[in-house]
Write a protein that holds these residues in place. Sequence first.
Motif, short mmCIF file in Angstrom:
data_model
loop_
_atom_site.label_atom_id
_atom_site.label_comp_id
_atom_site.label_asym_id
_atom_site.label_seq_id
_atom_site.Cartn_x
_atom_site.Cartn_y
_atom_site.Cartn_z
N PRO A 58 -20.98 15.06 -32.56
CA PRO A 58 -19.65 14.46 -32.44
C PRO A 58 -18.60 15.41 -31.87
CG PRO A 58 -20.64 13.93 -34.57
CD PRO A 58 -21.50 14.98 -33.94
N ALA A 79 -16.72 14.60 -28.37
CA ALA A 79 -15.28 14.39 -28.34
C ALA A 79 -14.64 15.01 -27.10
CB ALA A 79 -14.64 14.97 -29.60
N ARG A 88 -13.83 12.43 -24.26
CA ARG A 88 -12.88 11.34 -24.37
C ARG A 88 -11.77 11.53 -23.34
NH1 ARG A 88 -11.73 15.08 -28.20
NH2 ARG A 88 -9.56 15.47 -28.82
N ALA A 97 -7.61 7.64 -28.95
CA ALA A 97 -9.02 7.29 -28.84
C ALA A 97 -9.27 6.20 -27.81
CB ALA A 97 -9.56 6.83 -30.20
N ASP A 154 -8.36 21.07 -29.01
CA ASP A 154 -8.79 19.92 -28.21
C ASP A 154 -8.86 20.23 -26.73
OD1 ASP A 154 -9.01 18.21 -30.40
OD2 ASP A 154 -6.91 17.61 -30.29
#
Length: 295
Positions: free
Chosen positions: A128, A132, A135, A141, A188
């Motif tokens: 995961p 991610a 994305r 999301a 991120d």
Amino acid sequence: LKSAVSGCVRECAEARSKDFGLIATERGWNIYVCGNGGAQPRHAELLVGDVDDDTAIRYVDRFIMFYIRTADRLTRTSAWLERLDGGIDHLRDVIVHDCLGIAGDLERQIQALVDSYACEWRGVLEDPVKRAQFRHFANDAAGDATVTRVVERGQHRPGDRPVVRLPVVQHRAVPRRGRFVRVARACDVPADGGIAVKCGDAQLAIFQLHGAWYATQNACPHSRAMVLARGIVGDEQGTPKVACPLHKRTFDLTSGRCLSNDAPAIATYPVRVDDGEVWVELPERAAAQDRELAS
């Protein structure tokens, strides 16, 4: 490495322009090695002819591992063979006749590589954290609402955007009057890469390059596609830049100026990182401009 297998001597798979290729004959397989296409094409040379299936695979295994063990990094097999003392004759003696007595070692070593192989794409799908990274937005999301899909020959593809000629503008310096908005976590944003974020209706591209942070519009100034966050980042004589993945034009991440030609500049925004959070100063005027580009 590139390889090919042709089922007959017509050679439609172009096996003789690859690092190794197999061509079927009436009696088995001919193995060709050390060819390449590109700017300076080179025909592969015949290593051995008319061998059976198992022998062909065994010789290819030996060839690949001998290349791995003896070639300099980033050296193509064709250049490696040209530098190899004895050329194709010596290579044939090593691979086919085992003149160095290392055939067994080569086979064991390549089997160890096969046994330890892990598919990187499968690893992303099963992790995961890695998944991610693919994305579209770091802080949302949902997908990109500006992308439409059309059906073509029973498959889906992104719809074409209307071609609109945008006016050529000078660098749109964003006024330093505004408020800082939290847009993402620092973790991120990939190191030496970028990711898109949403700020209301606007899309921004956040980049981290050599420990420094940059924020720009996400819209390509030529096609209006929201793609700059997926561009390749680097530097040009010390100037941080991003290359649009559609047109390859590069833009200064600090000023927004196009470094490739006199193409339109992109908007840049002040950015800071506090306690692991990425903040961008986004005046309302700048948000309205990016909404206009996305419309």
